[in-house]
Design a protein around this motif. Structure first.
Motif, mmCIF file in Angstrom:
data_model
loop_
_atom_site.group_PDB
_atom_site.id
_atom_site.type_symbol
_atom_site.label_atom_id
_atom_site.label_comp_id
_atom_site.label_asym_id
_atom_site.label_seq_id
_atom_site.Cartn_x
_atom_site.Cartn_y
_atom_site.Cartn_z
ATOM 1 N N SER A 112 0.859 -1.208 0.000
ATOM 2 C CA SER A 112 0.000 0.000 0.000
ATOM 3 C C SER A 112 0.883 1.241 0.000
ATOM 4 C CB SER A 112 -0.912 0.025 1.232
ATOM 5 O OG SER A 112 -0.157 0.338 2.389
ATOM 6 N N GLY A 113 0.273 2.374 -0.333
ATOM 7 C CA GLY A 113 0.993 3.646 -0.257
ATOM 8 C C GLY A 113 1.359 3.958 1.186
ATOM 9 N N TYR A 114 0.458 3.634 2.099
ATOM 10 C CA TYR A 114 0.712 3.871 3.520
ATOM 11 C C TYR A 114 1.993 3.141 3.935
ATOM 12 C CZ TYR A 114 0.049 3.912 8.559
ATOM 13 O OH TYR A 114 0.236 4.095 9.903
ATOM 14 N N LEU A 117 5.246 4.813 2.538
ATOM 15 C CA LEU A 117 5.685 6.004 3.280
ATOM 16 C C LEU A 117 6.190 5.619 4.660
ATOM 17 C CD1 LEU A 117 5.611 8.862 2.093
ATOM 18 C CD2 LEU A 117 3.841 7.543 1.023
ATOM 19 N N HIS A 138 0.626 13.720 5.097
ATOM 20 C CA HIS A 138 -0.260 12.582 5.351
ATOM 21 C C HIS A 138 0.155 11.804 6.594
ATOM 22 C CE1 HIS A 138 -2.092 8.567 4.454
ATOM 23 N NE2 HIS A 138 -3.091 9.355 4.112
ATOM 24 N N SER A 140 0.585 8.703 7.152
ATOM 25 C CA SER A 140 1.582 7.644 6.951
ATOM 26 C C SER A 140 2.999 8.178 7.191
ATOM 27 C CB SER A 140 1.483 7.101 5.519
ATOM 28 O OG SER A 140 1.558 8.158 4.577
ATOM 29 N N ASP A 182 4.103 16.444 0.956
ATOM 30 C CA ASP A 182 3.185 15.874 -0.040
ATOM 31 C C ASP A 182 3.307 16.769 -1.270
ATOM 32 O OD1 ASP A 182 2.315 14.181 1.932
ATOM 33 O OD2 ASP A 182 0.259 14.940 2.002
ATOM 34 N N SER A 186 -3.582 16.274 0.280
ATOM 35 C CA SER A 186 -4.774 15.458 0.055
ATOM 36 C C SER A 186 -6.073 16.120 0.504
ATOM 37 C CB SER A 186 -4.622 14.119 0.779
ATOM 38 O OG SER A 186 -4.390 14.325 2.158
ATOM 39 N N ASP A 211 6.011 12.905 -1.416
ATOM 40 C CA ASP A 211 4.946 11.901 -1.493
ATOM 41 C C ASP A 211 4.081 12.257 -2.691
ATOM 42 O OD1 ASP A 211 2.711 10.349 -1.260
ATOM 43 O OD2 ASP A 211 2.136 11.058 0.734
ATOM 44 N N ALA A 213 1.431 10.872 -3.913
ATOM 45 C CA ALA A 213 0.111 10.234 -3.912
ATOM 46 C C ALA A 213 -0.902 10.939 -4.834
ATOM 47 C CB ALA A 213 -0.432 10.160 -2.487
ATOM 48 N N HIS A 214 -1.065 12.259 -4.661
ATOM 49 C CA HIS A 214 -2.140 12.948 -5.389
ATOM 50 C C HIS A 214 -1.632 13.765 -6.584
ATOM 51 C CE1 HIS A 214 -5.220 11.902 -2.421
ATOM 52 N NE2 HIS A 214 -4.218 11.979 -1.564
ATOM 53 N N THR A 242 1.782 6.135 -4.522
ATOM 54 C CA THR A 242 0.770 5.088 -4.379
ATOM 55 C C THR A 242 0.067 4.832 -5.712
ATOM 56 O OG1 THR A 242 -1.458 4.777 -3.510
ATOM 57 C CG2 THR A 242 -0.547 6.937 -3.244
ATOM 58 N N SER A 244 -3.119 3.850 -5.563
ATOM 59 C CA SER A 244 -4.546 3.910 -5.237
ATOM 60 C C SER A 244 -5.206 5.160 -5.810
ATOM 61 C CB SER A 244 -4.745 3.864 -3.725
ATOM 62 O OG SER A 244 -4.110 4.969 -3.122
ATOM 63 N N LYS A 245 -4.398 6.102 -6.300
ATOM 64 C CA LYS A 245 -5.000 7.325 -6.839
ATOM 65 C C LYS A 245 -4.923 7.283 -8.382
ATOM 66 C CE LYS A 245 -4.233 8.468 -2.434
ATOM 67 N NZ LYS A 245 -4.905 7.689 -1.423
ATOM 68 N N GLY A 251 -1.507 -0.297 -3.570
ATOM 69 C CA GLY A 251 -0.057 -0.524 -3.656
ATOM 70 C C GLY A 251 0.708 0.776 -3.663
HETATM 71 C C1 LIG Z 1 -0.925 12.020 0.661
HETATM 72 C C2 LIG Z 1 -1.143 10.558 0.847
HETATM 73 N N1 LIG Z 1 -0.071 9.771 1.030
HETATM 74 C C3 LIG Z 1 -0.213 8.440 1.217
HETATM 75 C C4 LIG Z 1 -1.444 7.842 1.227
HETATM 76 C C5 LIG Z 1 -1.577 6.360 1.463
HETATM 77 O O1 LIG Z 1 -1.870 5.725 0.273
HETATM 78 P P1 LIG Z 1 -2.742 4.394 0.184
HETATM 79 O O2 LIG Z 1 -4.169 4.775 0.463
HETATM 80 O O3 LIG Z 1 -2.536 3.973 -1.220
HETATM 81 O O4 LIG Z 1 -2.225 3.436 1.180
HETATM 82 C C6 LIG Z 1 -2.585 8.620 1.028
HETATM 83 C C7 LIG Z 1 -3.930 7.992 1.047
HETATM 84 O O5 LIG Z 1 -4.925 8.547 1.299
HETATM 85 C C8 LIG Z 1 -2.437 10.010 0.835
HETATM 86 O O6 LIG Z 1 -3.491 10.811 0.673
#
Ligand SMILES: Cc1ncc(COP(=O)(O)O)c(C=O)c1O
Length: 397
Positions: A112-114, A117, A138, A140, A182, A186, A211, A213-214, A242, A244-245, A251
């Motif tokens: 996961s992204g979590y 990080l 975030h 994480s 970030d 987010s 990060d 992610a977004h 990540t 997931s976005k 992942g």
């Molecule tokens: C800025 C940021 N980093 C990391 C994550 C974690 O990613 P994931 O949901 O894929 O585990 C998120 C998820 O919401 C996020 O918004």
């Protein structure tokens, strides 16, 4: 005997009980369709503004084909950690692809992204180091620093003067300094001023981790995120992100120099002691990277939809803060009104996410909306009518 649910935990549950009692609790609702511009929630189709599947790739026909092919070859999963049987040819291909996208030498994938990080940061710093965090990073990232036992210092969100002063204060007191941001925030949808951050890091001998992610798939000429956006190839020492976005999947990854990634591969607990991503996901994400290059129209549509969405909300009188991307808040600044607003829009056909304390301070309560490339003009128009109705009913606009 000790109590499983302590008094402090009970206090925490009071908000949940209050929201349920007033029939304004809208979390964990059952979804029974794919994550597209329309989504079936509690048996009824609604306009989907809750997801991070910004580009709509999770249901793209080419992604489905790639996943089906992987399913036929590999079955459901690979049944082990990356250090054992969990590094398939597909995992290696994705490592190589991500490193290439970011101009880095190597990459590791996480479940996961979590975890990416958390694990990346925890393995990188230790007692004697300091991590300098933007105040809105975030969870994480914050958890990764806590696990690492490095010192944690925060500076005011996107405030370069505050970061500079903090760097001056901590300089020479620690073995290493790591700045973490970030790329796109987010809850606010604004972008980290990376050129200034990189300059300050260089002047003070700090490292930079971003990060993505977004931002991956959302900003940059090619959709490659913040380094692409600012045309700053060496803008970060470590890049995490990540799937997931931008791919609407699951992942995460960390990409950087070969030596550093080799260290993570052999020393990062969430990487080693957790089963590898399913090859089905890896195949779908690889195809999503192809789509970023081959079908730029999705990114263009996301950009156009985000602009018209933000403009529409502003012209109705809503506070959308500093958002310039596909994460768009309606800032309400009152927890109860935020939950009530969400209940009204849900009943009228919009599925969105209320963000309240402890995720943000009470005075920052908001509805958090995720724009999609696949939203139609009608989706946006209809949702504006619903937001207007809820806003007027609650005296927000
Ligand atoms: C800025 C940021 N980093 C990391 C994550 C974690 O990613 P994931 O949901 O894929 O585990 C998120 C998820 O919401 C996020 O918004």
């Amino acid at each position: 005997m000790g109590k499983l649910v302590s008094d402090t935990m009970k206090q925490n549950l009071a908000l949940v009980a209050f929201l349920k009692q007033h029939d304004i609790y809208t979390y964990f609702l059952p979804v029974s369709s794919a994550c597209e511009n329309r989504i079936v929630v509690k048996g009824t189709e609604r306009i989907n503004f809750i997801s991070n599947n910004y580009l709509g790739f999770s249901t793209h026909p080419k992604v489905k084909e790639a996943v089906e092919a992987a399913l036929r070859k590999y079955g459901l999963g690979i049944g082990g950690s990356p250090i054992a049987c969990g590094s398939t040819d597909l995992h290696y291909a994705l490592n190589e692809r991500i490193a290439r996208v970011y101009g880095q030498e190597d990459c590791v994938l996480y479940a996961s992204g979590y975890q990416a990080l958390l694990g990346g940061i925890q393995a990188t710093v230790r007692r004697g180091d300091v991590v300098l965090l933007d105040s809105l990073v975030h969870r994480s990232i914050v958890d990764g620093v806590t696990l690492s036992e490095a010192d944690k210092r925060m500076w005011l969100h996107n405030d370069m003067e505050d970061l500079e002063q903090l760097l001056e204060r901590v300089k020479n007191k620690y073995e290493r300094m790591l700045i973490v941001v970030d790329s796109v925030y987010s809850m606010d949808g604004d972008i980290a001023p990376l050129p200034e951050i990189r300059r300050l890091a260089g002047e003070h001998g700090a490292l930079v981790l971003v990060d993505e992610a977004h931002s991956l798939g959302v900003i940059g000429k090619r959709g490659y995120g913040i380094l692409d956006h600012f045309d700053l190839p060496g803008g970060a020492d470590v890049i995490a992100g990540t799937f997931s976005k931008f791919a609407g999947a699951v992942g995460g990854f960390v990409t950087a120099s070969r030596e550093y990634i080799t260290f993570l591969r052999h020393n990062c607990s969430p990487f080693i002691f957790s089963a590898s991503l399913s090859p089905l996901i890896v195949a779908g994400v690889l195809q999503s990277f192809d789509l970023l290059d081959e079908e730029p129209q999705w990114r263009e549509r996301l950009l156009a939809n985000s602009r018209s969405f933000i403009d529409g909300l502003k012209s109705l009188g809503f506070d959308t803060g500093t958002s310039v991307t596909a994460c768009v808040p309606i800032i309400i600044r009152d927890t109860q009104k935020t939950m009530a607003f969400n209940k009204i829009i849900l009943e009228h056909g919009v599925f969105a996410s209320p963000v309240v304390h402890p995720a943000v301070p009470h005075t920052e309560s908001r509805i958090r909306l995720g724009v999609m490339a696949t939203h139609t003009a009608e989706d946006i128009e209809r949702s504006m009518e619903i937001f207007k109705k809820a806003g007027k009913e609650l005296g927000i606009i």
